[in-house]
Design an enzyme around this catalytic site. Sequence first.
Site, PDB file in Angstrom:
ATOM      1  CG  ASP A 196      -2.166   0.800   1.054  1.00  0.00           C
ATOM      2  OD1 ASP A 196      -2.296   1.494   0.024  1.00  0.00           O
ATOM      3  OD2 ASP A 196      -3.042   0.736   1.938  1.00  0.00           O
ATOM      4  CD  GLU A 212      -0.306   5.976  -3.366  1.00  0.00           C
ATOM      5  OE1 GLU A 212      -0.800   4.892  -3.724  1.00  0.00           O
ATOM      6  OE2 GLU A 212      -0.209   6.324  -2.162  1.00  0.00           O
ATOM      7  CG  ASP A 253      -8.509   4.335  -0.125  1.00  0.00           C
ATOM      8  OD1 ASP A 253      -8.289   3.114  -0.162  1.00  0.00           O
ATOM      9  OD2 ASP A 253      -7.856   5.123   0.587  1.00  0.00           O
TER      10      ASP A 253
END
Length: 771
Positions: A413, A416, A479
Amino acid sequence: MKFTDGNWLEREGYQIHFPRVVHEVIEEENAVTLYAPCKFINHRGDTLDGPLLTIKLSAPINNVVRVQTWHFKGGKERYPNFDVKEERKSIDLTSEQETVSFSSGELKLTINKEVFGLVFENAIGKLTAVDSKSLAWIEGPEGKTFMRGQLGLGVGENLYGLGERFTPYVKNGQSVDSWNKDGGTSSEQSYKNIPFYLSNKGYGVFVNHPEEVSFELGSELVSRSQFSVEGEYLDYYLINGPTPKEVVSRYTELTGTPALPPAWSFGLWLSTSFTTDYNEETVMHFVDGMEKRGIPLSVFHFDCFWMKEFEWSNFIWDRRNFPDPEGMLKRLKDKGLKICVWINPYIAQKSELFKEACDNGYLLKKANGDVWQWDRWQAGMGIVDFTNPDAATWFQSKLKVLIDMGVDSFKTDFGERIPTDVVYFDGSDPQKMHNYYAYKYNEVVYDLLKEEKGSEEAVVFARSATTGAQQFPVHWGGDCDSTYEAMAESLRGGLSLTTSGFGYWSHDIGGFENTATPDVFKRWTAFGLLSSHSRFHGSSSYRVPWNFDEEAVAVARHFTKLKNSLMPYLYGQAVANSKTGVPVMRSMLLEFPEDTACETLDRQYMLGDSILVAPIFNEEGLGSFYLPEGTWTQLLTGEEVEGGKWIKQNYDYFNLPLFVRENSILPIGVNEKKPSYDYNNNVTFELYQIKEGTHVEKSLYDTSGKLTGSLTVSRQGNNLEVETDLTEKPYRIKLIGEKGNISASNGNIKLDSYGTMVSPKLGTTKLSITL
């Protein structure tokens, strides 16, 4: 980024310099260099003052032309750069008085020397062009400079790609900054920015810059696509097709073909979800609940709170909830499950690893030598510097402990929000590393899995990416909300990503934020289990089907079993992807480029080359979809429909528009309980509308990707000739929709509601069937 004020003026503070003529052409080995002044040269005095652009043209592989342009060459080298294949193919150069041209495969480039311009053509015709104002060096405010490239957009030309973008699938009219951000799925931001776009005219453009690339796609000037970077150098590749599949295949040849994921990864993944309370008892309750309800489960995923709060990442099980992690993982694996755990590349200050990482220089630093830290996500967290080989090895060593415990995969995960006011161990430029960090992060984790478990078992579940990261599957959509709107935007993102060279894509079934209604959850379940990879995951509530309603349980069971039975077909598509780069889950445009109706479709897709999927996005259960020309057969009912038209039809939760195209051989497995099994054993080859004069072949592979055999079918009149080298195990042939007086040269014949089943004798290599 826009530099002009309308069609005639420059924006205030900008001065645009573009080449007027080609003053000199230098032929090199496998390349040609142009020297192009930004003014006309009428006499020797005109050679004084003003910029001169250096343009180098080469062919790294066949059917690709690389265009490199410099203003000043004396700048300090900045890195990292994408790892791009560079074979430097020979070029066929032809010089005339006004033009110079060369060819790379079927791609031809013509250079106009008198008034600067480039024209790209293939065997079909003109693709696009660079006119006298398209290529430019630009002076901007505060001493900044930019390089700009433009290509002409023809009438009816559409552009696609640029990574996982949740905006409309057709990118015309959009301004896109290629800069990774953690923005969710409901904005123009993207976790996975890929500076590559595809044109429906039969070419693609790859801008070879890891740093921010600003795209104006028919937005600043409506008849041009545009890309620009800050600095003194621009590097891009124009890639010939002529088909979209060939463009994507050549792009992945340049930047890396996706690895083949393990077969088990195609099964259903179940997560603890994010902020929910869970411990070993909860986990076992979920696993046992799935088994009790007959829902086949392949992978169990532990999300963030398998580690102690405020300490992500410490890679240590929270013993308050998981007092015996080794025993728990063994108990799960004894149930036939694979294990995935969540990680990220951040080290919280409270983590026991923070001091170790600080002392050894494993974290990103500020210019003054301090560790870069902030409080977003995890209090006081630092970021692992993967340009430091020792830091990468250290990070891998922490993950290896988990692999030794029984963990099979990692959900990689984040990656970014990477700062640019930092100093990297190897001197990497922070602007170039912002997006490229996702590549390094996933490469480190993927390489460890390959080393420890073998290349056939390595798989991650990644959110961030850039060019080249398609080599480390699988990626998921991030998400999203729990609504039909979010479901649709997720699909748009997935289609844009797979158009950008990524072979596999997943999403949070039912949505991540909030909790879906039972209606949305059931529709999303069908969509999710007809994607390349499938995962139940959410934020604040458990995503087990019985939390929605009992029908959701039945829907999950129905589509999970269906997907497992399709694995001989799906894994064959995956093997093809690992060789060609053509994605498993693909837009209609990629499969039907000649059908103009498919150019804008973003609510349906092809799952491999034979199956069309159109998820349902409304409470009414109304499927609205388009079938290209030909005969299509509903996979779940056997209904035949002639294509070339739009259809609207209502469906219950156990059905949706799911069609098989004509001239397809669909290998169906006998095991509905798991995705990884012997695909050869008792496989049924379903034949869909094999047309007169056609020859169709289907290959089978084992779960390591090894070819195990193939079956071919030819039709002349009412006769089907079947040949196969699958002689060691029984197989069957099912003629979908055929219920007449059918005979076969050997074997048993049996009618059912879908057609006719032919069961040849074991060892049969040739079979004649008369319809």
